[in-house]
Design a protein around this motif. Structure first.
Motif, PDB file in Angstrom:
ATOM      1  N   SER A   1       0.796  -1.228   0.000  1.00 16.69           N
ATOM      2  CA  SER A   1       0.000   0.000   0.000  1.00 16.69           C
ATOM      3  C   SER A   1       0.828   1.276   0.000  1.00 16.69           C
ATOM      4  CB  SER A   1      -0.943  -0.008   1.199  1.00 16.69           C
ATOM      5  OG  SER A   1      -0.194   0.069   2.398  1.00 16.69           O
ATOM      6  N   ARG A   2       2.147   1.163   0.079  1.00 16.44           N
ATOM      7  CA  ARG A   2       3.000   2.351   0.206  1.00 16.44           C
ATOM      8  C   ARG A   2       4.207   2.248  -0.721  1.00 16.44           C
ATOM      9  NH1 ARG A   2       1.277   0.702   5.143  1.00 16.44           N
ATOM     10  NH2 ARG A   2       0.797   2.286   6.706  1.00 16.44           N
ATOM     11  N   PRO A   3       4.816   3.397  -1.052  1.00 16.49           N
ATOM     12  CA  PRO A   3       6.136   3.333  -1.689  1.00 16.49           C
ATOM     13  C   PRO A   3       7.125   2.700  -0.713  1.00 16.49           C
ATOM     14  CG  PRO A   3       5.263   5.588  -1.706  1.00 16.49           C
ATOM     15  CD  PRO A   3       4.365   4.783  -0.819  1.00 16.49           C
ATOM     16  N   VAL A   4       8.234   2.206  -1.249  1.00 16.23           N
ATOM     17  CA  VAL A   4       9.260   1.600  -0.396  1.00 16.23           C
ATOM     18  C   VAL A   4      10.537   2.431  -0.481  1.00 16.23           C
ATOM     19  CG1 VAL A   4      10.734  -0.430  -0.046  1.00 16.23           C
ATOM     20  CG2 VAL A   4       8.309  -0.728  -0.613  1.00 16.23           C
ATOM     21  N   CYS A   5      11.130   2.696   0.670  1.00 15.81           N
ATOM     22  CA  CYS A   5      12.374   3.469   0.754  1.00 15.81           C
ATOM     23  C   CYS A   5      13.444   2.578   1.375  1.00 15.81           C
ATOM     24  CB  CYS A   5      12.151   4.698   1.628  1.00 15.81           C
ATOM     25  SG  CYS A   5      13.678   5.511   2.118  1.00 15.81           S
ATOM     26  N   ILE A   6      14.500   2.260   0.624  1.00 15.11           N
ATOM     27  CA  ILE A   6      15.523   1.323   1.104  1.00 15.11           C
ATOM     28  C   ILE A   6      16.772   2.088   1.532  1.00 15.11           C
ATOM     29  CG2 ILE A   6      16.920  -0.691   0.510  1.00 15.11           C
ATOM     30  CD1 ILE A   6      14.816  -1.330  -1.664  1.00 15.11           C
ATOM     31  N   LEU A   7      17.199   1.878   2.766  1.00 14.50           N
ATOM     32  CA  LEU A   7      18.415   2.523   3.270  1.00 14.50           C
ATOM     33  C   LEU A   7      19.551   1.503   3.262  1.00 14.50           C
ATOM     34  CD1 LEU A   7      16.831   4.380   6.344  1.00 14.50           C
ATOM     35  CD2 LEU A   7      17.041   5.175   3.968  1.00 14.50           C
ATOM     36  N   GLY A   8      20.501   1.685   2.357  1.00 13.71           N
ATOM     37  CA  GLY A   8      21.610   0.743   2.232  1.00 13.71           C
ATOM     38  C   GLY A   8      21.400  -0.146   1.023  1.00 13.71           C
ATOM     39  N   LEU A   9      22.249   0.021   0.015  1.00 15.79           N
ATOM     40  CA  LEU A   9      22.022  -0.689  -1.249  1.00 15.79           C
ATOM     41  C   LEU A   9      23.149  -1.674  -1.521  1.00 15.79           C
ATOM     42  CD1 LEU A   9      20.673   2.372  -3.247  1.00 15.79           C
ATOM     43  CD2 LEU A   9      19.356   0.550  -2.126  1.00 15.79           C
ATOM     44  N   GLY A  10      23.385  -2.557  -0.552  1.00 14.28           N
ATOM     45  CA  GLY A  10      24.361  -3.626  -0.757  1.00 14.28           C
ATOM     46  C   GLY A  10      23.704  -4.795  -1.470  1.00 14.28           C
ATOM     47  N   LEU A  11      24.204  -5.981  -1.199  1.00 11.06           N
ATOM     48  CA  LEU A  11      23.655  -7.171  -1.862  1.00 11.06           C
ATOM     49  C   LEU A  11      22.150  -7.290  -1.634  1.00 11.06           C
ATOM     50  CD1 LEU A  11      23.937  -9.941  -3.291  1.00 11.06           C
ATOM     51  CD2 LEU A  11      24.431 -10.917  -1.048  1.00 11.06           C
ATOM     52  N   ILE A  12      21.705  -7.176  -0.373  1.00  5.68           N
ATOM     53  CA  ILE A  12      20.281  -7.374  -0.061  1.00  5.68           C
ATOM     54  C   ILE A  12      19.458  -6.141  -0.467  1.00  5.68           C
ATOM     55  CG2 ILE A  12      18.626  -7.795   1.793  1.00  5.68           C
ATOM     56  CD1 ILE A  12      20.355 -10.216   1.224  1.00  5.68           C
ATOM     57  N   GLY A  13      19.866  -4.964   0.015  1.00  5.54           N
ATOM     58  CA  GLY A  13      19.097  -3.764  -0.294  1.00  5.54           C
ATOM     59  C   GLY A  13      19.068  -3.470  -1.788  1.00  5.54           C
ATOM     60  N   GLY A  14      20.213  -3.633  -2.436  1.00  7.57           N
ATOM     61  CA  GLY A  14      20.284  -3.371  -3.878  1.00  7.57           C
ATOM     62  C   GLY A  14      19.436  -4.349  -4.679  1.00  7.57           C
ATOM     63  N   SER A  15      19.473  -5.610  -4.274  1.00 12.42           N
ATOM     64  CA  SER A  15      18.686  -6.621  -4.996  1.00 12.42           C
ATOM     65  C   SER A  15      17.190  -6.380  -4.795  1.00 12.42           C
ATOM     66  CB  SER A  15      19.068  -8.028  -4.518  1.00 12.42           C
ATOM     67  OG  SER A  15      20.433  -8.288  -4.809  1.00 12.42           O
ATOM     68  N   LEU A  16      16.813  -5.933  -3.584  1.00 14.05           N
ATOM     69  CA  LEU A  16      15.408  -5.620  -3.314  1.00 14.05           C
ATOM     70  C   LEU A  16      14.952  -4.432  -4.170  1.00 14.05           C
ATOM     71  CD1 LEU A  16      12.875  -6.186  -1.609  1.00 14.05           C
ATOM     72  CD2 LEU A  16      13.835  -4.683   0.158  1.00 14.05           C
ATOM     73  N   LEU A  17      15.810  -3.428  -4.261  1.00  8.83           N
ATOM     74  CA  LEU A  17      15.512  -2.265  -5.110  1.00  8.83           C
ATOM     75  C   LEU A  17      15.270  -2.700  -6.556  1.00  8.83           C
ATOM     76  CD1 LEU A  17      15.730   1.058  -5.102  1.00  8.83           C
ATOM     77  CD2 LEU A  17      17.930   0.602  -6.208  1.00  8.83           C
ATOM     78  N   ARG A  18      16.146  -3.548  -7.055  1.00  9.68           N
ATOM     79  CA  ARG A  18      16.017  -4.007  -8.447  1.00  9.68           C
ATOM     80  C   ARG A  18      14.704  -4.754  -8.664  1.00  9.68           C
ATOM     81  NH1 ARG A  18      20.795  -3.823 -11.378  1.00  9.68           N
ATOM     82  NH2 ARG A  18      22.684  -3.470 -10.139  1.00  9.68           N
ATOM     83  N   ASP A  19      14.370  -5.655  -7.732  1.00  7.48           N
ATOM     84  CA  ASP A  19      13.171  -6.481  -7.916  1.00  7.48           C
ATOM     85  C   ASP A  19      11.884  -5.662  -7.808  1.00  7.48           C
ATOM     86  OD1 ASP A  19      14.528  -8.795  -8.433  1.00  7.48           O
ATOM     87  OD2 ASP A  19      14.182  -9.722  -6.480  1.00  7.48           O
ATOM     88  N   LEU A  20      11.833  -4.752  -6.827  1.00  7.47           N
ATOM     89  CA  LEU A  20      10.613  -3.948  -6.666  1.00  7.47           C
ATOM     90  C   LEU A  20      10.446  -3.022  -7.872  1.00  7.47           C
ATOM     91  CD1 LEU A  20      10.773  -3.085  -2.850  1.00  7.47           C
ATOM     92  CD2 LEU A  20       9.179  -4.654  -3.989  1.00  7.47           C
TER      93      LEU A  20
END
Lengths: 340, 340
Positions: A7-26
């Protein structure tokens, strides 16, 4: 835009392996997602690839507050407390989650700041031995387990509708990137992670060292058993320290069990005739149970790489009567849940 | 026909994973190869696939004697002594080798029968967790290390030209199926195998058991680190017992080193603050040294699956002056050799 399920936008703090991969998928799923990375070179790389990323923390948090984004802390445990303070100051109403591999320590830090009615802990059980934005990839979470904690529901007199909404959003985010959501409280999560992740790292490091101690001939003779048992010893030592030292109590329990088994094995190996029957039989049965649970059976693997796991599934609606009991039940079964 | 490099037909006794795969590869290379399998169903399957295989041992040995074949014992350690007696009776002049994963015990059995002037020990460091003819495949030995022993050269006053010829044939057979030949005496081989193969099996079994002890939630949360560290726990327990119990002395040395490392790690993990710095740093460096040695570096792997290893290479001619010293030198370096 937001996708129909989160229901909301997502804001990721830290774009390493996990954060970066989550950013790419979303992003690939068409969901509004933006992020912050402390390393300017990592942030620049992400921007060059077309992602909405900044190297400025405070403006990113202010934007999260404005857009009522779900904040994801994708930083090592050592950076969590400072970020919590920043969120308290600059995004004081946003819901947030984290993806740190130990959960008790994060929950304690959240409680110490009275932020638990907008916090839902999580832990995607995915990774490689690489780290940083450069190691991030699409599809990292596909078929991985994503643990979602629910301690606040058990600890509080009453949880807010806001918290229930955040809890559902975190589940939907994990599902959106292809993960299987398994609910667990921080204690049971940390105990299980010590057994299936942190202890295996200690054993892998040990195997690597004893092999190496044998010198050139040993390293020349190392084959696939050595390669696989020691693979995670190739993890950057700082990451191994963060997860093992951050979960020391649960890891000591698992390590003491391992030491007892190995010491008993040593005794049986020193008798005449030597025997490792008990260890070999028990280890084999345990491995088969693991294969049955994850669906990683050997004959199955060759047929299709797209099979689903053998974890039981429970469907549930966050906020419905007795959902606390359903979650405890799922935790006990190691079941995955689908929320609606 | 015989190929240009191996001077004799090859007769393989036992057509499981190793023996069966060797039969397939030599046949594919156009070399005359025939075999015996105790299980009639396995033998029938092999015959159906067009291989020259029998379920009758004595006629197979008599044929080996007639054709002066190189005999390969591809049976478990527990079946070796009886087969040695059969070879002594029915193929009393044939050269022979074995592929058992422990070498001291086989050499002792050979010496006890006075057969050492026609025996060359060997051990292909290849395998899967499967076993039997049904698991055999072409290409199993490609880029694997194949250890060839040379104790008789050091122990005897003088070796026969016949033995030197057998030694060369075993090397050429290993090379013909794509392996890298590494010479080592039985003691150093067994010490190294304990470190890089047998101890990793014990640690994998232990990791599997401690994970399983955590119950359903633990098994649900197990991800790639658990999968890889425990993979070889899926090996049939009888095979694990055979190699570990057959190499108990060397394995005890390796296991005691592992126990000391883990006990020290336990102590450091129980301090305040807990630390696994020493283990994580040492394990990481050891794993990098292994990757450098085998050429299994992570960045290299993504470029080409056909790379050669980083093991040093020595070219040598069996029987030439000082070849014993060259072999000791190669053993110390963990070097592979090419014979001409």
């Amino acid at each position: 835009m937001t996708t129909k399920d989160i229901s909301r936008p997502v804001c990721i703090l830290g774009l390493g392996l996990i954060g970066g991969s989550l950013l790419r998928d979303l992003h690939a799923a068409g969901h509004t997602v933006f992020g912050y990375n402390r390393s300017r070179s990592g942030a620049r790389s992400a921007v060059t690839e077309g992602f909405d990323v900044s190297a400025e923390l405070i403006p990113t948090l202010e934007r999260a507050a404005e857009e009522d984004a779900l904040i994801v802390l994708a930083v090592p445990m050592t950076a969590v407390e400072e970020l919590l303070d920043d969120i308290n100051t600059h995004a004081p109403t946003c819901g947030f989650t984290d993806v740190v591999s130990v959960k008790t320590a994060v929950y304690d830090a959240v409680k110490a700041r009275g932020m638990q009615d907008r916090y839902v802990g999580s832990h995607p059980m995915a990774g490689t031995t690489e780290s940083g934005w450069g190691a991030s990839m699409t599809g990292l979470f596909k078929r991985a387990v994503w643990v979602i904690t629910f301690d606040h529901l058990m600890d509080a007199e009453k949880v807010s509708a806001h918290w229930t909404g955040i809890w559902k959003d975190v589940c939907q985010m994990a599902a959106a990137v292809g993960s299987e959501v398994v609910p667990a409280r921080v204690g049971p999560h940390d105990a299980a992670a010590a057994r299936v992740s942190h202890l295996p790292h200690l054993l892998a490091e040990t195997a690597a060292i004893v092999g190496d101690n044998g010198g050139a001939l040993s390293l020349s003779l190392a084959a696939s058993s050595f390669r696989d048992v020691t693979r995670v010893a190739g993890t950057e030592p700082g990451l191994v320290r963060a997860m093992c030292e951050g979960n020391a109590d649960a890891l000591l329990t698992a390590l003491d069990e391992a030491l007892a088994i190995l010491q008993e094995t040593r005794d049986h190996l020193a008798t005449t005739p030597p025997s490792v029957e008990q260890l070999a039989d028990n280890g084999y049965r345990s491995r088969l149970r693991y294969e049955a649970r994850t669906g990683h059976g050997r004959s199955q693997e060759s047929v299709s790489p797209m099979l689903t796991s053998s974890r039981p599934v429970l469907r549930m609606h966050p906020g419905q009567p007795n959902w606390d009991k359903q979650l405890i039940h799922a935790e006990t079964l190691g079941a995955r849940i689908e929320v609606f």
